[in-house]
Design a protein around this motif. Structure first.
Motif, PDB file in Angstrom:
ATOM      1  N   PRO A  93       6.889  -1.960 -16.720  1.00  0.00           N
ATOM      2  CA  PRO A  93       6.167  -2.614 -15.609  1.00  0.00           C
ATOM      3  C   PRO A  93       5.594  -1.587 -14.643  1.00  0.00           C
ATOM      4  N   THR A  94       4.529  -1.979 -13.963  1.00  0.00           N
ATOM      5  CA  THR A  94       3.933  -1.091 -12.961  1.00  0.00           C
ATOM      6  C   THR A  94       4.888  -0.937 -11.784  1.00  0.00           C
ATOM      7  N   PRO A  95       5.294   0.287 -11.468  1.00  0.00           N
ATOM      8  CA  PRO A  95       6.290   0.484 -10.396  1.00  0.00           C
ATOM      9  C   PRO A  95       5.726   0.176  -9.022  1.00  0.00           C
ATOM     10  N   LYS A  96       6.615  -0.230  -8.134  1.00  0.00           N
ATOM     11  CA  LYS A  96       6.237  -0.494  -6.757  1.00  0.00           C
ATOM     12  C   LYS A  96       6.077   0.834  -6.026  1.00  0.00           C
ATOM     13  N   PRO A  97       4.977   1.030  -5.277  1.00  0.00           N
ATOM     14  CA  PRO A  97       4.785   2.309  -4.572  1.00  0.00           C
ATOM     15  C   PRO A  97       5.855   2.519  -3.511  1.00  0.00           C
ATOM     16  N   PRO A  98       6.211   3.776  -3.235  1.00  0.00           N
ATOM     17  CA  PRO A  98       7.220   4.037  -2.201  1.00  0.00           C
ATOM     18  C   PRO A  98       6.723   3.643  -0.828  1.00  0.00           C
ATOM     19  N   THR A  99       7.659   3.456   0.071  1.00  0.00           N
ATOM     20  CA  THR A  99       7.309   3.049   1.427  1.00  0.00           C
ATOM     21  C   THR A  99       6.683   4.204   2.197  1.00  0.00           C
ATOM     22  N   THR A 100       6.213   3.908   3.378  1.00  0.00           N
ATOM     23  CA  THR A 100       5.612   4.931   4.235  1.00  0.00           C
ATOM     24  C   THR A 100       6.330   4.979   5.576  1.00  0.00           C
ATOM     25  N   LYS A 101       6.196   6.096   6.246  1.00  0.00           N
ATOM     26  CA  LYS A 101       6.838   6.256   7.550  1.00  0.00           C
ATOM     27  C   LYS A 101       6.275   5.255   8.553  1.00  0.00           C
ATOM     28  N   THR A 102       4.981   4.972   8.453  1.00  0.00           N
ATOM     29  CA  THR A 102       4.342   4.015   9.359  1.00  0.00           C
ATOM     30  C   THR A 102       4.943   2.623   9.205  1.00  0.00           C
ATOM     31  N   LEU A 103       5.169   2.212   7.957  1.00  0.00           N
ATOM     32  CA  LEU A 103       5.747   0.896   7.706  1.00  0.00           C
ATOM     33  C   LEU A 103       7.177   0.815   8.233  1.00  0.00           C
ATOM     34  N   ILE A 104       7.947   1.880   8.023  1.00  0.00           N
ATOM     35  CA  ILE A 104       9.330   1.893   8.507  1.00  0.00           C
ATOM     36  C   ILE A 104       9.359   1.819  10.030  1.00  0.00           C
ATOM     37  N   GLU A 105       8.496   2.573  10.692  1.00  0.00           N
ATOM     38  CA  GLU A 105       8.449   2.549  12.147  1.00  0.00           C
ATOM     39  C   GLU A 105       8.088   1.157  12.663  1.00  0.00           C
ATOM     40  N   LYS A 106       7.244   0.454  11.916  1.00  0.00           N
ATOM     41  CA  LYS A 106       6.884  -0.917  12.282  1.00  0.00           C
ATOM     42  C   LYS A 106       8.105  -1.823  12.234  1.00  0.00           C
ATOM     43  N   HIS A 107       8.947  -1.666  11.205  1.00  0.00           N
ATOM     44  CA  HIS A 107      10.173  -2.467  11.109  1.00  0.00           C
ATOM     45  C   HIS A 107      11.151  -2.117  12.238  1.00  0.00           C
ATOM     46  N   LEU A 108      11.205  -0.831  12.598  1.00  0.00           N
ATOM     47  CA  LEU A 108      12.129  -0.403  13.646  1.00  0.00           C
ATOM     48  C   LEU A 108      11.734  -0.968  15.007  1.00  0.00           C
ATOM     49  N   LYS A 109      10.459  -1.170  15.214  1.00  0.00           N
ATOM     50  CA  LYS A 109       9.979  -1.682  16.503  1.00  0.00           C
ATOM     51  C   LYS A 109      10.059  -3.205  16.592  1.00  0.00           C
ATOM     52  N   ALA A 110      10.178  -3.854  15.440  1.00  0.00           N
ATOM     53  CA  ALA A 110      10.184  -5.325  15.427  1.00  0.00           C
ATOM     54  C   ALA A 110      11.577  -5.863  15.718  1.00  0.00           C
ATOM     55  N   SER A 111      12.062  -5.619  16.928  1.00  0.00           N
ATOM     56  CA  SER A 111      13.433  -6.033  17.265  1.00  0.00           C
ATOM     57  C   SER A 111      13.513  -6.701  18.629  1.00  0.00           C
ATOM     58  N   ASP A 112      12.414  -7.314  19.027  1.00  0.00           N
ATOM     59  CA  ASP A 112      12.380  -7.931  20.351  1.00  0.00           C
ATOM     60  C   ASP A 112      13.151  -9.246  20.422  1.00  0.00           C
ATOM     61  N   SER A 113      13.409  -9.866  19.275  1.00  0.00           N
ATOM     62  CA  SER A 113      14.140 -11.135  19.258  1.00  0.00           C
ATOM     63  C   SER A 113      15.192 -11.081  18.164  1.00  0.00           C
ATOM     64  N   PRO A 114      16.224 -11.934  18.257  1.00  0.00           N
ATOM     65  CA  PRO A 114      17.275 -11.956  17.234  1.00  0.00           C
ATOM     66  C   PRO A 114      16.717 -12.162  15.832  1.00  0.00           C
ATOM     67  N   HIS A 115      15.799 -13.095  15.698  1.00  0.00           N
ATOM     68  CA  HIS A 115      15.252 -13.401  14.371  1.00  0.00           C
ATOM     69  C   HIS A 115      14.505 -12.196  13.802  1.00  0.00           C
ATOM     70  N   ASN A 123      14.731  -6.329   5.666  1.00  0.00           N
ATOM     71  CA  ASN A 123      13.627  -5.608   5.030  1.00  0.00           C
ATOM     72  C   ASN A 123      14.001  -4.155   4.770  1.00  0.00           C
ATOM     73  N   LEU A 124      14.650  -3.526   5.761  1.00  0.00           N
ATOM     74  CA  LEU A 124      15.084  -2.136   5.593  1.00  0.00           C
ATOM     75  C   LEU A 124      16.093  -2.008   4.454  1.00  0.00           C
ATOM     76  N   LYS A 125      16.989  -2.980   4.355  1.00  0.00           N
ATOM     77  CA  LYS A 125      17.997  -2.963   3.290  1.00  0.00           C
ATOM     78  C   LYS A 125      17.329  -3.023   1.916  1.00  0.00           C
ATOM     79  N   THR A 126      16.332  -3.885   1.788  1.00  0.00           N
ATOM     80  CA  THR A 126      15.614  -4.014   0.522  1.00  0.00           C
ATOM     81  C   THR A 126      14.860  -2.730   0.186  1.00  0.00           C
ATOM     82  N   ILE A 127      14.164  -2.178   1.174  1.00  0.00           N
ATOM     83  CA  ILE A 127      13.393  -0.952   0.958  1.00  0.00           C
ATOM     84  C   ILE A 127      14.313   0.203   0.565  1.00  0.00           C
ATOM     85  N   ALA A 128      15.458   0.299   1.227  1.00  0.00           N
ATOM     86  CA  ALA A 128      16.405   1.387   0.937  1.00  0.00           C
ATOM     87  C   ALA A 128      16.970   1.296  -0.472  1.00  0.00           C
ATOM     88  N   SER A 129      17.097   0.079  -0.989  1.00  0.00           N
ATOM     89  CA  SER A 129      17.695  -0.106  -2.321  1.00  0.00           C
ATOM     90  C   SER A 129      16.743   0.268  -3.453  1.00  0.00           C
TER      91      SER A 129
END
Length: 311
Positions: A93-115, A123-129
């Protein structure tokens, strides 16, 4: 009658000698399977090309060694697999491309609410795996401090002032401690945890060992084992006595073989420093080890218990 299928040597990884599923090219021009070269670079901590022995080029933004996907070779391998499906060859199968620093930083900033925070952690857990490259990218983007802040905020959760005010504190903490364990942090990442807010992360590990669920206690001892390998002797010599009581309790509880093994290895490392040997004895370590020795039926674990008991 089975026919032997001829595989082009250009399709085989120079490290694993297996058909490449996700070929990537390094700065020396040699192509490897991503999984094999990531293991060589990150798990074995090498910085050279396995074939040429030359130093590899790093990315200026995140200091990671550059691995360029070889799409042309991958398509050729996929085409070869399709042609030979009648021989039992499965298409890669065609492999999934690796993540980018920009995308990770976006996830790190998305913490203004519990949800949003819980979703970002998932998302970070999935990317790390997905790959070692993703794990190193997550670490280089500043995720260690972000995750450590989620874990340590519960140290003072009895007060009303919290950095993240929401009802799912424990869920976020469980996710954060698991990700920190699953990142397989570099030495610098582990040192960051040790020094985080003047030792507050160590206090958090103690709290999780005392009051956490089975999973969080297990991941806490895994992290403590890794941190104790790189910590300064003065840090280890000044550990609170409560740590030893909780490690001994973890041995008594026998949560899992991996958890028990990690606990023993951690104790072996810790008793070398300061008054830790006395602390371990006062915590009932010797009695528990003797009980484990008497119940032990496997030779290798018994040797570990015996070594610890002799300390």
């Amino acid at each position: 009658m089975d026919e032997e299928i001829e595989v082009s040597p250009f399709f085989l990884c120079p490290i694993s000698l297996q058909l490449m599923k996700d070929p990537v090219t390094v700065s020396t021009g040699i192509t490897y399977d991503r999984e094999a070269i990531e293991k060589w670079l990150f798990s074995s901590q090498n910085k050279t090309c396995p074939v040429t022995k030359q130093q590899l080029t790093h990315d200026d933004d995140d200091d990671l060694i550059i691995l360029t996907p070889n799409h042309t070779l991958r398509r050729l391998i996929q085409a070869w697999c399709s042609i030979n499906t009648s021989y039992g060859i499965q298409r890669i199968p065609t492999p999934k491309p690796p993540t980018t620093k920009t995308l990770i930083e976006k996830h790190l900033k998305a913490s203004d609410s519990p949800h949003l925070l819980i979703q970002s952690l998932k998302n970070l857990k999935t990317i790390a795996s997905e790959s070692e490259t993703n794990r190193r990218c997550i670490e280089s983007a500043g995720a260690v401090e972000f995750l450590a802040s989620i874990v340590t905020k519960n140290n003072t959760n009895s007060s009303c002032s919290t950095e993240f005010a929401f009802d799912d504190d424990d869920d976020a903490e469980d996710e954060a401690i698991y990700i920190l364990y699953n990142l397989h942090l570099t030495e610098q990442g582990l040192i960051t945890l040790i020094n985080f807010k003047n030792g507050e992360f160590l206090d958090s590990l103690l709290r999780l060992l005392q009051k956490g669920n089975y999973d969080s206690r297990t991941y806490s001892v895994f992290l403590l084992k890794s941190m104790s390998k790189v910590a300064e002797p003065t840090k280890l010599a000044n550990l609170k006595t409560e740590f030893f009581f909780e490690l001994v309790q973890l041995l008594k509880d026998q949560i899992s073989k991996k958890a028990s093994k990690a606990t023993l290895e951690t104790l072996i490392q810790l008793v070398e420093f300061g008054r830790n040997r006395i602390r371990a004895v006062e915590s009932g370590c010797v009695t528990v080890l003797i009980e484990l020795l008497l119940d032990c039926k496997e030779r290798k674990p018994c040797k570990t218990y015996s070594y610890m008991d002799s300390k």
